[in-house]
Enzyme design. Structure first.
Site, PDB file in Angstrom:
ATOM      1  N   CYS A  57     -16.404   1.547   0.464  1.00 15.02           N
ATOM      2  CA  CYS A  57     -15.256   0.682   0.781  1.00 15.02           C
ATOM      3  C   CYS A  57     -14.858   0.757   2.253  1.00 15.02           C
ATOM      4  O   CYS A  57     -14.179  -0.131   2.750  1.00 15.02           O
ATOM      5  CB  CYS A  57     -14.072   1.055  -0.101  1.00 15.02           C
ATOM      6  SG  CYS A  57     -13.453   2.729   0.189  1.00 15.02           S
ATOM      7  N   ARG A  77     -13.605  -8.528   1.407  1.00  8.37           N
ATOM      8  CA  ARG A  77     -12.200  -8.203   1.162  1.00  8.37           C
ATOM      9  C   ARG A  77     -11.306  -9.407   1.476  1.00  8.37           C
ATOM     10  O   ARG A  77     -10.274  -9.607   0.847  1.00  8.37           O
ATOM     11  CB  ARG A  77     -11.787  -7.001   2.024  1.00  8.37           C
ATOM     12  CG  ARG A  77     -12.362  -5.651   1.582  1.00  8.37           C
ATOM     13  CD  ARG A  77     -11.825  -5.253   0.212  1.00  8.37           C
ATOM     14  NE  ARG A  77     -10.396  -5.371   0.184  1.00  8.37           N
ATOM     15  CZ  ARG A  77      -9.542  -4.422   0.573  1.00  8.37           C
ATOM     16  NH1 ARG A  77     -10.013  -3.259   0.946  1.00  8.37           N
ATOM     17  NH2 ARG A  77      -8.239  -4.623   0.535  1.00  8.37           N
ATOM     18  N   TRP A 112     -14.258  11.867   0.976  1.00  9.63           N
ATOM     19  CA  TRP A 112     -13.896  13.003   0.112  1.00  9.63           C
ATOM     20  C   TRP A 112     -12.438  13.398   0.326  1.00  9.63           C
ATOM     21  O   TRP A 112     -11.899  14.210  -0.411  1.00  9.63           O
ATOM     22  CB  TRP A 112     -14.796  14.203   0.446  1.00  9.63           C
ATOM     23  CG  TRP A 112     -16.255  13.959   0.180  1.00  9.63           C
ATOM     24  CD1 TRP A 112     -16.787  13.041  -0.672  1.00  9.63           C
ATOM     25  CD2 TRP A 112     -17.372  14.660   0.759  1.00  9.63           C
ATOM     26  NE1 TRP A 112     -18.155  13.108  -0.658  1.00  9.63           N
ATOM     27  CE2 TRP A 112     -18.537  14.096   0.218  1.00  9.63           C
ATOM     28  CE3 TRP A 112     -17.481  15.690   1.685  1.00  9.63           C
ATOM     29  CZ2 TRP A 112     -19.823  14.539   0.569  1.00  9.63           C
ATOM     30  CZ3 TRP A 112     -18.752  16.135   2.035  1.00  9.63           C
ATOM     31  CH2 TRP A 112     -19.909  15.559   1.475  1.00  9.63           C
ATOM     32  N   GLN A 165     -10.204  -3.844  -3.734  1.00 11.92           N
ATOM     33  CA  GLN A 165     -11.521  -3.340  -3.336  1.00 11.92           C
ATOM     34  C   GLN A 165     -12.569  -3.631  -4.402  1.00 11.92           C
ATOM     35  O   GLN A 165     -13.691  -4.034  -4.090  1.00 11.92           O
ATOM     36  CB  GLN A 165     -11.446  -1.826  -3.072  1.00 11.92           C
ATOM     37  CG  GLN A 165     -12.722  -1.249  -2.504  1.00 11.92           C
ATOM     38  CD  GLN A 165     -13.039  -1.801  -1.127  1.00 11.92           C
ATOM     39  OE1 GLN A 165     -12.201  -1.812  -0.247  1.00 11.92           O
ATOM     40  NE2 GLN A 165     -14.261  -2.269  -0.937  1.00 11.92           N
ATOM     41  N   HIS A 211      -7.186   0.667  -6.653  1.00  9.17           N
ATOM     42  CA  HIS A 211      -7.471  -0.196  -5.495  1.00  9.17           C
ATOM     43  C   HIS A 211      -8.179  -1.462  -6.003  1.00  9.17           C
ATOM     44  O   HIS A 211      -9.359  -1.681  -5.752  1.00  9.17           O
ATOM     45  CB  HIS A 211      -8.348   0.551  -4.493  1.00  9.17           C
ATOM     46  CG  HIS A 211      -8.328  -0.031  -3.095  1.00  9.17           C
ATOM     47  ND1 HIS A 211      -7.580  -1.136  -2.761  1.00  9.17           N
ATOM     48  CD2 HIS A 211      -8.974   0.350  -1.956  1.00  9.17           C
ATOM     49  CE1 HIS A 211      -7.759  -1.413  -1.474  1.00  9.17           C
ATOM     50  NE2 HIS A 211      -8.601  -0.531  -0.965  1.00  9.17           N
ATOM     51  N   ASP A 238     -17.231   7.208  -1.435  1.00  9.69           N
ATOM     52  CA  ASP A 238     -16.028   6.969  -0.630  1.00  9.69           C
ATOM     53  C   ASP A 238     -15.721   8.291   0.055  1.00  9.69           C
ATOM     54  O   ASP A 238     -16.363   9.313  -0.225  1.00  9.69           O
ATOM     55  CB  ASP A 238     -14.878   6.531  -1.564  1.00  9.69           C
ATOM     56  CG  ASP A 238     -13.570   6.224  -0.827  1.00  9.69           C
ATOM     57  OD1 ASP A 238     -13.612   6.006   0.400  1.00  9.69           O
ATOM     58  OD2 ASP A 238     -12.507   6.200  -1.485  1.00  9.69           O
ATOM     59  N   ARG A 274       0.873  -1.184   0.000  1.00 11.72           N
ATOM     60  CA  ARG A 274       0.000   0.000   0.000  1.00 11.72           C
ATOM     61  C   ARG A 274       0.902   1.224   0.000  1.00 11.72           C
ATOM     62  O   ARG A 274       1.676   1.415   0.943  1.00 11.72           O
ATOM     63  CB  ARG A 274      -0.930  -0.013   1.212  1.00 11.72           C
ATOM     64  CG  ARG A 274      -1.638   1.311   1.419  1.00 11.72           C
ATOM     65  CD  ARG A 274      -2.769   1.216   2.406  1.00 11.72           C
ATOM     66  NE  ARG A 274      -3.905   0.522   1.832  1.00 11.72           N
ATOM     67  CZ  ARG A 274      -5.127   0.532   2.371  1.00 11.72           C
ATOM     68  NH1 ARG A 274      -5.361   1.188   3.495  1.00 11.72           N
ATOM     69  NH2 ARG A 274      -6.114  -0.105   1.794  1.00 11.72           N
TER      70      ARG A 274
END
Ligand code: CP
Ligand code: NVA
Length: 315
Positions: A272, A299, A234, A139, A136, A232, A109
């Site tokens: 997510c 996940r 901001w 995800q 991602h 998701d 990551r």
């Protein structure tokens, strides 16, 4: 998904429709098998290990991967920003070369997507992108798995509406949805549109697989008749200094009951996580329409499928 053996998992658009569906099918198989009471549980990753480089925080990615790999008989090592020499004393290139001598897979990551590219260039074992500023892909697998659980395997013709920031999570969700033949509606405020190169790819994939793509700055227009509404944060990790300016720019983009009422009556909500109330109100987030905790659980099953496919250990 034999074709994924030894392959780096960097972004969703690298997958063919068959590979994407193959990973989702394997994820479903793992979910059923490992959750079933009794019976011998497969341990396909016995003797394998995964190095997990985290340059940013994580709850889901870290815990789902560590737990999933252990469930499969493998071992995952959490390497946080202050645990290893990377970034302070050692380059990504050398880190890739060294970890490849110890581990069967390297998951990372990172902030800049270039770091994933660098890792993939020099690692001699498969790499997994666990979130960069552009992608991602883990995800999007969990999102699509959750939608197939809810709507059935054939998602073609369904419409997914994104409301919010044109970010990494949107990129892979849009790419994956297009591959499965879904329509993709995207509402972002001016100045926060998604990456144009990735949008072009989404349009190309949609055209190939029979879906449509529309972009707008009006949230209600994207949500109209949608089957899935997604948002998701901001303020993504690394953008903390822009918090106040972003809150202002996204005014009117909150997913609340009123906005959801423009979608199909059977529409579902995805996020997510981690979530903040500014982008989605409690009345939606904790409603029966919300699949966010199935999405979080998935996940784990999906990252297990990716690792097994990369190691060629698919039973
Ligand atoms: N969705 C997701 O990637 O969550 P984490 O940041 O907690 O890993
Ligand atoms: N867009 C968010 C996703 C976190 C899982 C971020 O990049 O911080």
């Amino acid at each position: 998904i034999q074709s994924l053996k030894g392959v780096h998992f960097v972004s969703t658009d690298q997958l063919s429709k068959e590979e994407l569906q193959g990973l989702l099918d394997l994820s479903k198989y793992y979910k059923e098998t490992y959750k079933a009471k009794g019976g011998l549980k497969p341990k396909p990753l016995e003797g394998d290990s995964m190095a997990m480089i985290f340059q940013k925080r994580s709850t889901r990615t870290r815990v789902s991967t560590e737990t999933g790999i252990a469930m499969m008989g493998g071992h995952a090592l959490f390497l946080g920003p202050s645990d290893i020499q990377l970034g302070v004393n050692e380059s990504m290139r050398d880190t890739a070369l060294v970890l490849s001598r110890f581990n069967s897979i390297i998951l990372a990551r990172v902030y800049s997507h270039n770091d994933i590219a660098e890792l993939a260039k020099y690692a001699t074992v498969p790499v997994i992108n666990a979130l960069s500023d552009l992608h991602h892909p883990l995800q999007s697998l969990a999102d699509l798995m959750t939608l197939q659980e809810h709507f059935g395997k054939d998602l073609s013709g369904k419409t997914v509406a994104w409301v919010g920031d044109g970010n990494n999570v949107l990129h892979d969700l849009a790419l994956g949805s297009a591959i499965l033949g879904m329509n993709v509606n995207i509402a972002t405020p001016a100045g926060f549109e998604c990456n144009p190169t990735i949008l072009a790819k989404v349009k190309e994939l949609a055209a190939k697989h029979g879906g449509k793509v529309m972009t707008t700055s009006v949230a209600a227009d994207a949500v109209a008749n949608a089957d899935v509404v997604v948002t998701d944060t901001w303020v993504s990790m690394g953008q903390e200094a822009e918090y106040a300016a972003r809150l202002k720019a996204f005014d009117g983009y909150q997913v609340n009951k009123e906005l959801m009422s423009k979608a199909n009556p059977n529409a579902v909500f995805l996020h997510c996580l981690p979530r903040h109330p500014e982008e989605v109100a409690d009345e939606v987030f904790y409603s029966p329409q919300s699949l966010v905790f199935d999405e979080a659980e998935n996940r784990m099953w999906t990252v297990m499928a990716v690792a097994a496919a990369q190691l060629g250990k698919v039973e």
